[in-house]
Scaffold this motif. Sequence first.
Motif, PDB file in Angstrom:
ATOM      1  N   TRP A  38      14.688  84.441  33.720  1.00  0.00           N
ATOM      2  CA  TRP A  38      14.294  83.359  32.825  1.00  0.00           C
ATOM      3  C   TRP A  38      12.826  83.088  33.110  1.00  0.00           C
ATOM      4  N   LEU A  39      11.957  83.412  32.165  1.00  0.00           N
ATOM      5  CA  LEU A  39      10.533  83.164  32.358  1.00  0.00           C
ATOM      6  C   LEU A  39      10.229  81.679  32.209  1.00  0.00           C
ATOM      7  N   LYS A  40       9.203  81.218  32.929  1.00  0.00           N
ATOM      8  CA  LYS A  40       8.772  79.822  32.840  1.00  0.00           C
ATOM      9  C   LYS A  40       8.258  79.495  31.445  1.00  0.00           C
ATOM     10  N   ASN A  41       7.532  80.457  30.872  1.00  0.00           N
ATOM     11  CA  ASN A  41       6.927  80.269  29.546  1.00  0.00           C
ATOM     12  C   ASN A  41       7.373  81.406  28.621  1.00  0.00           C
ATOM     13  N   PRO A  42       8.632  81.396  28.199  1.00  0.00           N
ATOM     14  CA  PRO A  42       9.140  82.520  27.411  1.00  0.00           C
ATOM     15  C   PRO A  42       8.453  82.710  26.057  1.00  0.00           C
ATOM     16  N   ASP A  43       7.780  81.690  25.577  1.00  0.00           N
ATOM     17  CA  ASP A  43       7.074  81.810  24.299  1.00  0.00           C
ATOM     18  C   ASP A  43       5.647  82.337  24.456  1.00  0.00           C
ATOM     19  N   SER A  44       5.220  82.528  25.691  1.00  0.00           N
ATOM     20  CA  SER A  44       3.873  83.045  25.945  1.00  0.00           C
ATOM     21  C   SER A  44       3.872  84.568  25.868  1.00  0.00           C
ATOM     22  N   GLN A  45       3.202  85.100  24.869  1.00  0.00           N
ATOM     23  CA  GLN A  45       3.132  86.556  24.724  1.00  0.00           C
ATOM     24  C   GLN A  45       2.390  87.177  25.904  1.00  0.00           C
ATOM     25  N   ALA A  46       1.404  86.499  26.430  1.00  0.00           N
ATOM     26  CA  ALA A  46       0.664  87.010  27.584  1.00  0.00           C
ATOM     27  C   ALA A  46       1.578  87.143  28.800  1.00  0.00           C
ATOM     28  N   ASP A  47       2.423  86.139  29.036  1.00  0.00           N
ATOM     29  CA  ASP A  47       3.364  86.201  30.161  1.00  0.00           C
ATOM     30  C   ASP A  47       4.391  87.300  29.956  1.00  0.00           C
ATOM     31  N   ARG A  48       4.894  87.425  28.740  1.00  0.00           N
ATOM     32  CA  ARG A  48       5.893  88.460  28.454  1.00  0.00           C
ATOM     33  C   ARG A  48       5.291  89.852  28.657  1.00  0.00           C
ATOM     34  N   THR A  49       4.077  90.041  28.178  1.00  0.00           N
ATOM     35  CA  THR A  49       3.410  91.335  28.329  1.00  0.00           C
ATOM     36  C   THR A  49       3.160  91.645  29.801  1.00  0.00           C
ATOM     37  N   ALA A  50       2.686  90.666  30.552  1.00  0.00           N
ATOM     38  CA  ALA A  50       2.436  90.883  31.981  1.00  0.00           C
ATOM     39  C   ALA A  50       3.729  91.228  32.711  1.00  0.00           C
ATOM     40  N   PHE A  51       4.812  90.529  32.393  1.00  0.00           N
ATOM     41  CA  PHE A  51       6.092  90.775  33.042  1.00  0.00           C
ATOM     42  C   PHE A  51       6.604  92.180  32.734  1.00  0.00           C
ATOM     43  N   VAL A  52       6.641  92.548  31.469  1.00  0.00           N
ATOM     44  CA  VAL A  52       7.167  93.864  31.068  1.00  0.00           C
ATOM     45  C   VAL A  52       6.290  94.981  31.616  1.00  0.00           C
ATOM     46  N   THR A  53       4.988  94.811  31.585  1.00  0.00           N
ATOM     47  CA  THR A  53       4.079  95.836  32.119  1.00  0.00           C
ATOM     48  C   THR A  53       4.340  96.062  33.607  1.00  0.00           C
ATOM     49  N   SER A  54       4.463  94.981  34.363  1.00  0.00           N
ATOM     50  CA  SER A  54       4.725  95.100  35.795  1.00  0.00           C
ATOM     51  C   SER A  54       6.103  95.711  36.052  1.00  0.00           C
ATOM     52  N   LEU A  55       7.094  95.294  35.276  1.00  0.00           N
ATOM     53  CA  LEU A  55       8.451  95.811  35.445  1.00  0.00           C
ATOM     54  C   LEU A  55       8.513  97.309  35.146  1.00  0.00           C
ATOM     55  N   LYS A  56       7.886  97.728  34.061  1.00  0.00           N
ATOM     56  CA  LYS A  56       7.888  99.164  33.716  1.00  0.00           C
ATOM     57  C   LYS A  56       7.142  99.989  34.768  1.00  0.00           C
ATOM     58  N   LYS A  57       6.038  99.465  35.256  1.00  0.00           N
ATOM     59  CA  LYS A  57       5.288 100.166  36.306  1.00  0.00           C
ATOM     60  C   LYS A  57       6.166 100.363  37.537  1.00  0.00           C
ATOM     61  N   PHE A  58       6.849  99.304  37.910  1.00  0.00           N
ATOM     62  CA  PHE A  58       7.753  99.378  39.057  1.00  0.00           C
ATOM     63  C   PHE A  58       8.849 100.417  38.828  1.00  0.00           C
ATOM     64  N   LEU A  59       9.504 100.360  37.680  1.00  0.00           N
ATOM     65  CA  LEU A  59      10.608 101.283  37.414  1.00  0.00           C
ATOM     66  C   LEU A  59      10.145 102.732  37.341  1.00  0.00           C
ATOM     67  N   ASP A  60       8.964 102.957  36.800  1.00  0.00           N
ATOM     68  CA  ASP A  60       8.419 104.323  36.740  1.00  0.00           C
ATOM     69  C   ASP A  60       8.163 104.894  38.132  1.00  0.00           C
ATOM     70  N   ASN A  61       8.032 104.018  39.119  1.00  0.00           N
ATOM     71  CA  ASN A  61       7.717 104.465  40.477  1.00  0.00           C
ATOM     72  C   ASN A  61       8.853 104.278  41.481  1.00  0.00           C
ATOM     73  N   SER A  62       9.996 103.809  41.018  1.00  0.00           N
ATOM     74  CA  SER A  62      11.131 103.631  41.920  1.00  0.00           C
ATOM     75  C   SER A  62      11.755 104.986  42.240  1.00  0.00           C
ATOM     76  N   ALA A  63      11.943 105.242  43.518  1.00  0.00           N
ATOM     77  CA  ALA A  63      12.542 106.508  43.956  1.00  0.00           C
ATOM     78  C   ALA A  63      14.065 106.449  43.954  1.00  0.00           C
ATOM     79  N   TYR A  64      14.643 105.276  43.751  1.00  0.00           N
ATOM     80  CA  TYR A  64      16.085 105.129  43.930  1.00  0.00           C
ATOM     81  C   TYR A  64      16.861 104.794  42.662  1.00  0.00           C
ATOM     82  N   ALA A  65      16.292 104.018  41.763  1.00  0.00           N
ATOM     83  CA  ALA A  65      17.013 103.598  40.565  1.00  0.00           C
ATOM     84  C   ALA A  65      17.222 104.783  39.637  1.00  0.00           C
TER      85      ALA A  65
END
Length: 130
Positions: A38-65
């Motif tokens: 649950w994001l603090k500011n779910p209506d903020s496109q900047a927050d959503r973009t930052a979250f998804v970008t960081s999440l995708k970067k993490f998943l692209d580099n996870s050795a286990y998932a």
Amino acid sequence: MKTITTLLFLTLTITAFGQTTDTMKEFDSNFSHTVFFWLKNPDSQADRTAFVTSLKKFLDNSAYAKTKFIGTPPKATRDVVDGSFTYSLILSFDSAEAQKAYQDEAPHKVFIKESEALWEKVIVYDSQGI
């Protein structure tokens, strides 16, 4: 019980229809890790973009998932569907040990550091296959 049924349905739906991105792999039924954010500011496109970008970067580099699914709540028409979250993440692992190693890997820690200020609530459901 309602939440467990909803999660089971969501997991089965994902495995049946899947994501067609490069990050989708065969679902491993040994261990499932489902996270709701649950994001603090779910209506903020900047927050959503930052979250998804960081999440995708993490998943692209996870050795286990193995399976790597990022979702948003659908427009549900049934009372049993909880659509209050901003994003969901469903991952599968070879084992509980692999999921534990994932918790300690550097990409996961970087994701938390980059994104934890963006969310107000996180709920995790882990399941082992039967």
